[in-house]
Scaffold this motif. Structure first.
Motif, short mmCIF file in Angstrom:
data_model
loop_
_atom_site.label_atom_id
_atom_site.label_comp_id
_atom_site.label_asym_id
_atom_site.label_seq_id
_atom_site.Cartn_x
_atom_site.Cartn_y
_atom_site.Cartn_z
N VAL A 219 24.92 28.65 47.25
CA VAL A 219 25.72 28.40 46.05
C VAL A 219 24.94 28.84 44.83
N ARG B 95 23.96 28.51 40.98
CA ARG B 95 23.93 27.44 39.99
C ARG B 95 23.95 28.05 38.60
N TRP C 40 34.16 25.98 33.32
CA TRP C 40 33.71 25.03 34.36
C TRP C 40 34.66 25.06 35.56
N SER D 225 33.66 26.54 39.25
CA SER D 225 33.67 25.56 40.34
C SER D 225 34.61 25.99 41.46
N HIS E 153 30.80 27.98 42.76
CA HIS E 153 29.52 27.86 42.08
C HIS E 153 29.30 26.43 41.59
N GLU E 154 28.04 26.09 41.36
CA GLU E 154 27.69 24.78 40.82
C GLU E 154 27.40 24.91 39.33
N VAL E 155 28.06 24.10 38.52
CA VAL E 155 27.88 24.11 37.08
C VAL E 155 27.05 22.90 36.66
N VAL E 156 26.03 23.14 35.85
CA VAL E 156 25.20 22.07 35.31
C VAL E 156 25.26 22.18 33.78
N SER F 38 34.67 14.65 35.62
CA SER F 38 33.74 15.28 36.56
C SER F 38 32.33 14.72 36.42
N GLU G 36 29.61 16.38 36.70
CA GLU G 36 28.80 17.36 35.97
C GLU G 36 28.83 17.10 34.47
#
Length: 289
Positions: A3, A5, A24, A28, A32-35, A91, A93
């Motif tokens: 994945v 980030r 976002w 997602s 993908h991972e959203v931070v 969420s 995140e």
């Protein structure tokens, strides 16, 4: 499959809800991972006026009438973006961001810089030495970076320590155009007359010409040549008018510029296409232990 980030720095308040929430959601949904990252690691708030439209009409200052939305219905985020924003608020995140000064770029595969225009919250974001340093490092590492609207201004202000110039010097880019910024500003000067400069983050000084402090002109001053700032063709009203936004199914109104691992867009009306393009551009680059 690994994945990717993506880190998304935002100000504590007044970021654009479309550019934050749709990005976002799209990243997602692409796997993908959203931070998110905020100044103090606390949950941020998007610009509420752009979510509801309340306060963007001439009667918006009157308690009994302010929720009657007319002009605000046109200027606010569209239905898809408002739905994405509602989902964003729930969420994990969004509720548990990192701090700007604790972001370790080595843990990320890309960076996305959303915009917003309200000076109250955006200036901290645009003027942050911490964020400018992170952006400069991302460009030095050739990390995929996506910037939209005022997010491109943050990139333009980020200086490559090896050259002493903006990281956008020698790049092709777009950003919020003076046409779009000026149009929204002029409308709000009449409809939100008690807060006439709501749509301008920075105003011109006494000796500066109109638009000198606009996003387009400041970004252009950071480039190698004026010709490196791009916009849609003058005869393409669908892309240039500001009256039509792209959707998840229709990219015709959008205008996106890609130069290597750098992707840029102009305003919330480009955000679906912008996000989709970046979701394809960003891939896992981190070394697995």
């Amino acid at each position: 499959m690994p994945v990717a980030r993506v880190v998304v720095p935002v100000p504590q308040q007044d970021s654009d809800p479309s550019e934050v929430a749709v990005s976002w959601q799209g990243l997602s949904e692409a796997g993908h991972e959203v931070v998110f990252a905020t100044p103090d690691g606390k949950q941020a708030r998007c610009d509420e006026l752009m979510v509801t439209g309340v306060g963007l009409d001439p009667w918006g200052w009157i308690p009994g009438l302010r929720r009657l939305v007319a002009v605000g219905r046109v200027l606010r985020a569209d239905a898809a973006a408002r739905a994405a924003h509602s989902a964003l608020l729930e969420s994990p995140e969004w509720r548990a961001p990192e701090r700007w000064d604790q972001v370790a770029l080595g843990e990320f595969d890309g960076m996305l810089l959303p915009g917003g225009h309200r000076a109250r919250g955006m200036r901290e974001y645009l003027e942050s030495p911490v964020l400018q340093g992170l952006v400069a490092t991302a460009f030095q590492r050739d990390l995929p970076v996506a910037a939209i609207c005022h997010g491109t201004l943050l990139a333009a202000r980020s200086i490559n320590p090896d050259t002493g110039r903006s990281v956008l010097h020698g790049r092709l880019t777009t950003a919020l155009t003076w046409q779009l910024e000026h149009t929204a500003w002029q409308v709000a000067r009449w409809t939100r007359f008690w807060d006439r400069d709501y749509y301008r983050t920075y105003l011109e000084g006494p000796d500066q010409p109109d638009g000198y402090m606009s996003v387009q002109q400041e970004v252009t001053r950071a480039l190698a040549t004026h010709a490196d700032f791009l916009d849609a063709p003058p005869d393409d009203a669908t892309k240039r008018s500001g009256r039509t936004r792209d959707t998840a199914e229709d990219d015709r109104p959008a205008f996106i510029v890609q130069d290597g691992n750098y992707l840029s867009a102009r305003w919330p009306g480009d955000v679906h296409t912008f996000t989709r393009r970046f979701a394809h551009l960003v891939t896992p680059h981190r070394k697995t232990p």
